[in-house]
Design a protein around this motif. Structure first.
Motif, PDB file in Angstrom:
ATOM      1  N   ILE A  22       0.815  -1.227   0.000  1.00 58.66           N
ATOM      2  CA  ILE A  22       0.000   0.000   0.000  1.00 58.66           C
ATOM      3  C   ILE A  22       0.849   1.278   0.000  1.00 58.66           C
ATOM      4  CG2 ILE A  22      -2.042  -1.137   0.988  1.00 58.66           C
ATOM      5  CD1 ILE A  22      -1.450   0.290   3.668  1.00 58.66           C
ATOM      6  N   LEU A 105      -4.808   2.467  11.362  1.00 59.74           N
ATOM      7  CA  LEU A 105      -5.776   2.697  10.281  1.00 59.74           C
ATOM      8  C   LEU A 105      -5.754   4.157   9.864  1.00 59.74           C
ATOM      9  CD1 LEU A 105      -8.777   0.528  11.588  1.00 59.74           C
ATOM     10  CD2 LEU A 105      -7.466   0.112   9.497  1.00 59.74           C
ATOM     11  N   PHE A 109      -4.013   3.789   6.376  1.00 56.96           N
ATOM     12  CA  PHE A 109      -5.055   3.259   5.498  1.00 56.96           C
ATOM     13  C   PHE A 109      -6.002   4.334   4.966  1.00 56.96           C
ATOM     14  CE2 PHE A 109      -5.098  -1.496   6.570  1.00 56.96           C
ATOM     15  CZ  PHE A 109      -3.831  -1.471   7.095  1.00 56.96           C
ATOM     16  N   ASN A 112      -5.864   6.469   1.621  1.00 57.50           N
ATOM     17  CA  ASN A 112      -4.849   5.837   0.775  1.00 57.50           C
ATOM     18  C   ASN A 112      -5.567   5.175  -0.404  1.00 57.50           C
ATOM     19  OD1 ASN A 112      -2.927   4.139  -0.385  1.00 57.50           O
ATOM     20  ND2 ASN A 112      -1.997   3.624   1.577  1.00 57.50           N
ATOM     21  N   THR A 115      -5.962   1.380  -0.486  1.00 56.30           N
ATOM     22  CA  THR A 115      -6.813   0.618   0.433  1.00 56.30           C
ATOM     23  C   THR A 115      -8.291   0.992   0.311  1.00 56.30           C
ATOM     24  OG1 THR A 115      -6.303   2.231   2.161  1.00 56.30           O
ATOM     25  CG2 THR A 115      -5.034   0.210   2.184  1.00 56.30           C
ATOM     26  N   PRO A 120     -11.444  -2.814   6.561  1.00 59.09           N
ATOM     27  CA  PRO A 120     -10.578  -2.949   7.736  1.00 59.09           C
ATOM     28  C   PRO A 120     -11.076  -3.969   8.755  1.00 59.09           C
ATOM     29  CG  PRO A 120     -11.547  -0.731   7.627  1.00 59.09           C
ATOM     30  CD  PRO A 120     -11.975  -1.454   6.400  1.00 59.09           C
ATOM     31  N   TRP A 123      -9.136  -7.080   8.689  1.00 62.54           N
ATOM     32  CA  TRP A 123      -7.705  -6.991   8.986  1.00 62.54           C
ATOM     33  C   TRP A 123      -7.429  -7.605  10.360  1.00 62.54           C
ATOM     34  CZ3 TRP A 123      -4.749  -2.475  11.400  1.00 62.54           C
ATOM     35  CH2 TRP A 123      -3.371  -2.673  11.265  1.00 62.54           C
TER      36      TRP A 123
END
Ligand SMILES: [Zn+2]
Ligand SMILES: [Zn+2]
Length: 280
Positions: A22, A105, A109, A112, A115, A120, A123
């Motif tokens: 990522i 996060l 994340f 981004n 993502t 999530p 995850w």
């Protein structure tokens, strides 16, 4: 989950790959004649077994963490056994608290583009059942490739580098980057100790052909590939840190992370805690 959105693979040599996850963290896969090294497990968003076996079919995987931070060890739960520097071993057994998860996060994340389609709630970062400590002088033998463990406290107490002396490859984790490194964390050493580590690495510079860091950005000012730092970064960091310790350089307040002062070098820079220089 579509893995191809989450990782990018760069083949560096016939038997060496950098895996960018990522656009935030870089893992390495290094194949020997008998075993294959997976250095760091990133956020653990993809099936790392499948990834390594696709590149290096049929080889035993040796998993090592450069240090115990969540952007480098969250995929450990995918493996039975992981090696880590002995002073980051104590924290490498713990699960992330909900607060830590939320912080990860938020910083890696959200917003981004990589993502965007990632959920999530799927995850599951976590530790490996077995965490084995590495110490200075240990050798990881992949068959035809020997990686020496260097204990390199600084960014974290248990940070290690792996050095392939035959080829001159030095894997440095988060110790040095193309932007400022975080030496101000509560898990960092004093700046004096960070400086001693950097002096030790700078002394290796004549034997080093490539430095492979654990983070890279496409838009770095030098246009280097994400996995690349030139060997001279070793003396740039050592000299820059020595100048701070000698009082020849004073940082300015750092605003992009935990509180500290920052000094920028010719390559990268150092964030430090002025109360934890470790010199009188
Ligand atoms: Zn780190
Ligand atoms: Zn990191």
């Amino acid at each position: 989950m579509k893995d191809e959105n989450l990782i990018e693979i760069y083949q560096i040599r016939d038997n060496l790959w950098a895996v960018d996850e990522i656009r935030k963290t870089t893992m390495y896969i290094y194949e020997g004649q008998e075993k294959v090294l997976l250095l760091d497990t990133g956020f653990g968003l993809v099936d790392l077994h499948a990834l390594v076996h696709r590149l290096c079919p049929g080889k035993e995987i040796v998993v090592v963490n450069s240090h115990g931070h969540g952007d480098h060890n969250s995929g450990n739960s995918q493996f039975e056994k992981v090696y880590v520097g002995r002073f980051d071993e104590p924290t490498s057994h713990s699960h992330m608290t909900p607060e830590q998860k939320e912080r990860m996060l938020a910083s890696f994340f959200r917003g981004n583009p990589r993502t965007e389609s990632f959920d999530p709630s799927r995850w599951n970062p976590g530790p490996a059942p077995m965490v084995m400590p590495l110490r200075d002088g240990d050798v990881i033998d992949l068959g035809g490739i020997r990686l020496e463990v260097l204990e390199t406290p600084g960014h974290s107490l248990g940070s290690i580098c792996l050095f392939d002396r035959d080829n001159g490859y030095l894997f440095t984790g988060d110790l040095m980057l193309t932007w400022q490194v975080w030496g101000q964390l509560t898990c960092s050493t004093t700046l004096k100790d960070y400086g001693m580590t950097l002096d030790r690495l700078a002394a290796l510079e004549p034997q080093v052909t490539e430095v492979f860091p654990a983070h890279g950005r496409q838009d770095n000012p030098h246009r280097w590939p994400i996995y690349h730092l030139p060997p001279r970064v070793l003396s740039v960091y050592a000299e820059g840190t020595r100048r701070i310790l000698e009082g020849k350089e004073t940082g300015v307040p750092f605003h992009d992370g935990p509180e500290g002062l920052v000094v920028y070098f010719d390559i990268g820079g150092m964030v430090y805690d002025p109360a934890r220089l470790g010199v009188e």
